[in-house]
Design a protein around this motif. Structure first.
Motif, short mmCIF file in Angstrom:
data_model
loop_
_atom_site.label_atom_id
_atom_site.label_comp_id
_atom_site.label_asym_id
_atom_site.label_seq_id
_atom_site.Cartn_x
_atom_site.Cartn_y
_atom_site.Cartn_z
N LEU A 1 41.02 35.23 47.41
CA LEU A 1 40.53 35.89 48.62
C LEU A 1 40.08 37.32 48.32
N ARG A 2 40.84 38.03 47.49
CA ARG A 2 40.45 39.38 47.09
C ARG A 2 39.16 39.36 46.30
N LEU A 3 39.02 38.39 45.39
CA LEU A 3 37.79 38.25 44.61
C LEU A 3 36.61 37.93 45.52
N LEU A 4 36.81 37.06 46.49
CA LEU A 4 35.76 36.72 47.44
C LEU A 4 35.33 37.95 48.23
N GLU A 5 36.27 38.70 48.75
CA GLU A 5 35.94 39.90 49.52
C GLU A 5 35.24 40.95 48.67
#
Length: 62
Positions: free
Chosen positions: A6-10
């Motif tokens: 999720l952090r990578l996506l954001e």
């Protein structure tokens, strides 16, 4: 592990948005008398498009 994705996506979404809104370029050429011409290489555009597609796939569960 999911939190890392999720952090990578954001972060990827933010980077693509920044590239699009701030007109980021990867090439520059001095054209004389202090003028500087900027452009994007095909490779850079392809990488940005792949990142955009990956974000879309993750957000839409494909």
């Amino acid at each position: 592990m999911e939190e890392m994705y999720l952090r990578l996506l954001e972060a990827t979404k933010a980077l693509v948005n920044h590239i699009d809104t701030e007109h980021v370029f990867d090439k520059g050429v001095q054209t004389g008398r202090g003028a500087f011409d900027t452009s994007r290489s095909e490779e850079f555009d392809d990488l940005v498009e792949k990142a955009r597609e990956a974000v879309d796939k993750m957000e839409n569960g494909r």
